[in-house]
Design a protein around this motif. Structure first.
Motif, PDB file in Angstrom:
ATOM      1  N   LEU A  32     -20.162  48.972 -11.124  1.00 16.46           N
ATOM      2  CA  LEU A  32     -21.300  48.139 -11.513  1.00 16.46           C
ATOM      3  C   LEU A  32     -21.259  47.716 -12.984  1.00 16.46           C
ATOM      4  O   LEU A  32     -22.163  47.033 -13.459  1.00 16.46           O
ATOM      5  CB  LEU A  32     -22.610  48.882 -11.239  1.00 16.46           C
ATOM      6  CG  LEU A  32     -22.869  49.238  -9.776  1.00 16.46           C
ATOM      7  CD1 LEU A  32     -24.118  50.080  -9.650  1.00 16.46           C
ATOM      8  CD2 LEU A  32     -22.968  47.981  -8.927  1.00 16.46           C
ATOM      9  N   LEU A  33     -20.205  48.091 -13.691  1.00 17.31           N
ATOM     10  CA  LEU A  33     -20.113  47.763 -15.115  1.00 17.31           C
ATOM     11  C   LEU A  33     -20.161  46.257 -15.381  1.00 17.31           C
ATOM     12  O   LEU A  33     -20.708  45.815 -16.380  1.00 17.31           O
ATOM     13  CB  LEU A  33     -18.858  48.366 -15.730  1.00 17.31           C
ATOM     14  CG  LEU A  33     -18.929  49.861 -16.037  1.00 17.31           C
ATOM     15  CD1 LEU A  33     -17.569  50.377 -16.490  1.00 17.31           C
ATOM     16  CD2 LEU A  33     -19.985  50.149 -17.079  1.00 17.31           C
ATOM     17  N   TRP A  34     -19.591  45.465 -14.482  1.00 16.32           N
ATOM     18  CA  TRP A  34     -19.579  44.023 -14.690  1.00 16.32           C
ATOM     19  C   TRP A  34     -21.001  43.456 -14.684  1.00 16.32           C
ATOM     20  O   TRP A  34     -21.322  42.548 -15.449  1.00 16.32           O
ATOM     21  CB  TRP A  34     -18.701  43.325 -13.654  1.00 16.32           C
ATOM     22  CG  TRP A  34     -19.183  43.414 -12.238  1.00 16.32           C
ATOM     23  CD1 TRP A  34     -19.119  44.499 -11.419  1.00 16.32           C
ATOM     24  CD2 TRP A  34     -19.806  42.376 -11.488  1.00 16.32           C
ATOM     25  NE1 TRP A  34     -19.667  44.207 -10.189  1.00 16.32           N
ATOM     26  CE2 TRP A  34     -20.098  42.908 -10.207  1.00 16.32           C
ATOM     27  CE3 TRP A  34     -20.145  41.066 -11.757  1.00 16.32           C
ATOM     28  CZ2 TRP A  34     -20.708  42.155  -9.208  1.00 16.32           C
ATOM     29  CZ3 TRP A  34     -20.759  40.315 -10.760  1.00 16.32           C
ATOM     30  CH2 TRP A  34     -21.029  40.863  -9.505  1.00 16.32           C
ATOM     31  N   ILE A  35     -21.882  44.021 -13.856  1.00 18.97           N
ATOM     32  CA  ILE A  35     -23.281  43.574 -13.813  1.00 18.97           C
ATOM     33  C   ILE A  35     -23.997  44.003 -15.092  1.00 18.97           C
ATOM     34  O   ILE A  35     -24.730  43.231 -15.702  1.00 18.97           O
ATOM     35  CB  ILE A  35     -23.988  44.130 -12.561  1.00 18.97           C
ATOM     36  CG1 ILE A  35     -23.374  43.502 -11.306  1.00 18.97           C
ATOM     37  CG2 ILE A  35     -25.483  43.885 -12.629  1.00 18.97           C
ATOM     38  CD1 ILE A  35     -23.859  44.084  -9.998  1.00 18.97           C
ATOM     39  N   TRP A  36     -23.760  45.231 -15.490  1.00 18.52           N
ATOM     40  CA  TRP A  36     -24.355  45.768 -16.725  1.00 18.52           C
ATOM     41  C   TRP A  36     -23.913  44.926 -17.928  1.00 18.52           C
ATOM     42  O   TRP A  36     -24.712  44.581 -18.782  1.00 18.52           O
ATOM     43  CB  TRP A  36     -23.908  47.222 -16.862  1.00 18.52           C
ATOM     44  CG  TRP A  36     -24.588  48.009 -17.920  1.00 18.52           C
ATOM     45  CD1 TRP A  36     -24.074  48.328 -19.138  1.00 18.52           C
ATOM     46  CD2 TRP A  36     -25.885  48.600 -17.876  1.00 18.52           C
ATOM     47  NE1 TRP A  36     -24.973  49.087 -19.851  1.00 18.52           N
ATOM     48  CE2 TRP A  36     -26.084  49.270 -19.098  1.00 18.52           C
ATOM     49  CE3 TRP A  36     -26.895  48.629 -16.916  1.00 18.52           C
ATOM     50  CZ2 TRP A  36     -27.260  49.962 -19.388  1.00 18.52           C
ATOM     51  CZ3 TRP A  36     -28.050  49.314 -17.210  1.00 18.52           C
ATOM     52  CH2 TRP A  36     -28.220  49.967 -18.429  1.00 18.52           C
ATOM     53  N   ARG A  37     -22.620  44.609 -17.954  1.00 20.46           N
ATOM     54  CA  ARG A  37     -22.080  43.802 -19.047  1.00 20.46           C
ATOM     55  C   ARG A  37     -22.720  42.412 -19.073  1.00 20.46           C
ATOM     56  O   ARG A  37     -23.061  41.889 -20.137  1.00 20.46           O
ATOM     57  CB  ARG A  37     -20.564  43.690 -18.920  1.00 20.46           C
ATOM     58  CG  ARG A  37     -19.910  43.165 -20.187  1.00 20.46           C
ATOM     59  CD  ARG A  37     -18.416  43.081 -20.059  1.00 20.46           C
ATOM     60  NE  ARG A  37     -18.109  41.854 -19.330  1.00 20.46           N
ATOM     61  CZ  ARG A  37     -17.273  41.749 -18.321  1.00 20.46           C
ATOM     62  NH1 ARG A  37     -16.608  42.787 -17.912  1.00 20.46           N
ATOM     63  NH2 ARG A  37     -17.065  40.603 -17.726  1.00 20.46           N
ATOM     64  N   CYS A  38     -22.913  41.819 -17.919  1.00 25.65           N
ATOM     65  CA  CYS A  38     -23.554  40.501 -17.831  1.00 25.65           C
ATOM     66  C   CYS A  38     -24.946  40.559 -18.445  1.00 25.65           C
ATOM     67  O   CYS A  38     -25.294  39.727 -19.292  1.00 25.65           O
ATOM     68  CB  CYS A  38     -23.638  40.055 -16.376  1.00 25.65           C
ATOM     69  SG  CYS A  38     -24.572  38.514 -16.148  1.00 25.65           S
ATOM     70  N   TRP A  77     -22.503  32.504 -16.711  1.00 30.89           N
ATOM     71  CA  TRP A  77     -21.738  33.720 -16.992  1.00 30.89           C
ATOM     72  C   TRP A  77     -20.801  34.024 -15.829  1.00 30.89           C
ATOM     73  O   TRP A  77     -19.630  34.353 -16.027  1.00 30.89           O
ATOM     74  CB  TRP A  77     -22.684  34.906 -17.245  1.00 30.89           C
ATOM     75  CG  TRP A  77     -21.986  36.139 -17.676  1.00 30.89           C
ATOM     76  CD1 TRP A  77     -21.765  36.560 -18.958  1.00 30.89           C
ATOM     77  CD2 TRP A  77     -21.390  37.144 -16.836  1.00 30.89           C
ATOM     78  NE1 TRP A  77     -21.078  37.746 -18.967  1.00 30.89           N
ATOM     79  CE2 TRP A  77     -20.830  38.129 -17.673  1.00 30.89           C
ATOM     80  CE3 TRP A  77     -21.262  37.310 -15.460  1.00 30.89           C
ATOM     81  CZ2 TRP A  77     -20.177  39.252 -17.187  1.00 30.89           C
ATOM     82  CZ3 TRP A  77     -20.608  38.424 -14.972  1.00 30.89           C
ATOM     83  CH2 TRP A  77     -20.071  39.382 -15.841  1.00 30.89           C
ATOM     84  N   ALA A  78     -21.317  33.904 -14.601  1.00 29.57           N
ATOM     85  CA  ALA A  78     -20.502  34.175 -13.414  1.00 29.57           C
ATOM     86  C   ALA A  78     -19.319  33.215 -13.341  1.00 29.57           C
ATOM     87  O   ALA A  78     -18.186  33.627 -13.065  1.00 29.57           O
ATOM     88  CB  ALA A  78     -21.352  34.074 -12.151  1.00 29.57           C
ATOM     89  N   SER A  79     -19.558  31.948 -13.621  1.00 24.66           N
ATOM     90  CA  SER A  79     -18.489  30.955 -13.592  1.00 24.66           C
ATOM     91  C   SER A  79     -17.435  31.266 -14.653  1.00 24.66           C
ATOM     92  O   SER A  79     -16.227  31.250 -14.364  1.00 24.66           O
ATOM     93  CB  SER A  79     -19.079  29.569 -13.824  1.00 24.66           C
ATOM     94  OG  SER A  79     -18.067  28.615 -13.904  1.00 24.66           O
ATOM     95  N   TYR A  80     -17.874  31.558 -15.861  1.00 21.91           N
ATOM     96  CA  TYR A  80     -16.955  31.851 -16.958  1.00 21.91           C
ATOM     97  C   TYR A  80     -16.117  33.098 -16.667  1.00 21.91           C
ATOM     98  O   TYR A  80     -14.949  33.170 -17.035  1.00 21.91           O
ATOM     99  CB  TYR A  80     -17.742  32.042 -18.255  1.00 21.91           C
ATOM    100  CG  TYR A  80     -16.862  32.317 -19.448  1.00 21.91           C
ATOM    101  CD1 TYR A  80     -16.186  31.281 -20.084  1.00 21.91           C
ATOM    102  CD2 TYR A  80     -16.700  33.610 -19.924  1.00 21.91           C
ATOM    103  CE1 TYR A  80     -15.375  31.532 -21.176  1.00 21.91           C
ATOM    104  CE2 TYR A  80     -15.894  33.871 -21.017  1.00 21.91           C
ATOM    105  CZ  TYR A  80     -15.227  32.833 -21.639  1.00 21.91           C
ATOM    106  OH  TYR A  80     -14.417  33.085 -22.712  1.00 21.91           O
ATOM    107  N   ASN A  81     -16.718  34.079 -15.981  1.00 22.65           N
ATOM    108  CA  ASN A  81     -16.033  35.335 -15.690  1.00 22.65           C
ATOM    109  C   ASN A  81     -15.413  35.358 -14.302  1.00 22.65           C
ATOM    110  O   ASN A  81     -15.074  36.428 -13.786  1.00 22.65           O
ATOM    111  CB  ASN A  81     -17.000  36.508 -15.867  1.00 22.65           C
ATOM    112  CG  ASN A  81     -17.275  36.759 -17.330  1.00 22.65           C
ATOM    113  OD1 ASN A  81     -16.497  37.401 -18.011  1.00 22.65           O
ATOM    114  ND2 ASN A  81     -18.385  36.211 -17.832  1.00 22.65           N
TER     115      ASN A  81
END
Length: 120
Positions: A32-38, A77-81
């Motif tokens: 879940l780190l990617w969500i936390w980072r977002c 953010w989702a698009s960029y990542n």
């Protein structure tokens, strides 16, 4: 308070403050780190409203209130990542909204306490 780098130099108050901070530390699950980072990255991109409270000859307080992170920021953010799966984007948006709600409620409760002190 900023902590000195050497814990041996900390006062008792500093130790207590450090323990309180560490007790509230959240360690997200690795998947879940990617969500936390977002959420963390977009937190600095939020807008604020400025409000004022007071009247007469009493105290006056001007404060800023954070606003929710906009969905367009999450999509960008989702698009960029390179988060492409629709289900992942839906999960990301739901989680960012939930974390944001907790943050906004926390800020609002701190502000309420602050304003009550001022109006005494």
């Amino acid at each position: 308070m900023l902590f000195r780098s050497d814990p041996e130099e900390w006062t008792e108050d500093t130790r207590d403050e450090h323990e309180a901070i560490m007790a509230s530390y959240v360690a997200p699950e690795p998947h879940l780190l990617w969500i936390w980072r977002c959420w963390h990255e977009l937190s600095s991109d939020r807008t604020f409203t400025t409000e004022g409270l007071g009247g007469g000859l009493g105290p006056i307080r001007i404060f800023s209130r954070p606003q929710p992170i906009g969905w367009s920021r999450v999509i960008a953010w989702a698009s960029y990542n390179a988060v492409e799966a629709r289900e992942d984007i839906s999960d990301l948006f739901a989680c960012v909204r939930a974390m944001d709600r907790v943050y906004l409620d926390h800020v609002a409760s701190r502000l309420e306490v602050d304003l009550k002190k001022m109006m005494k």
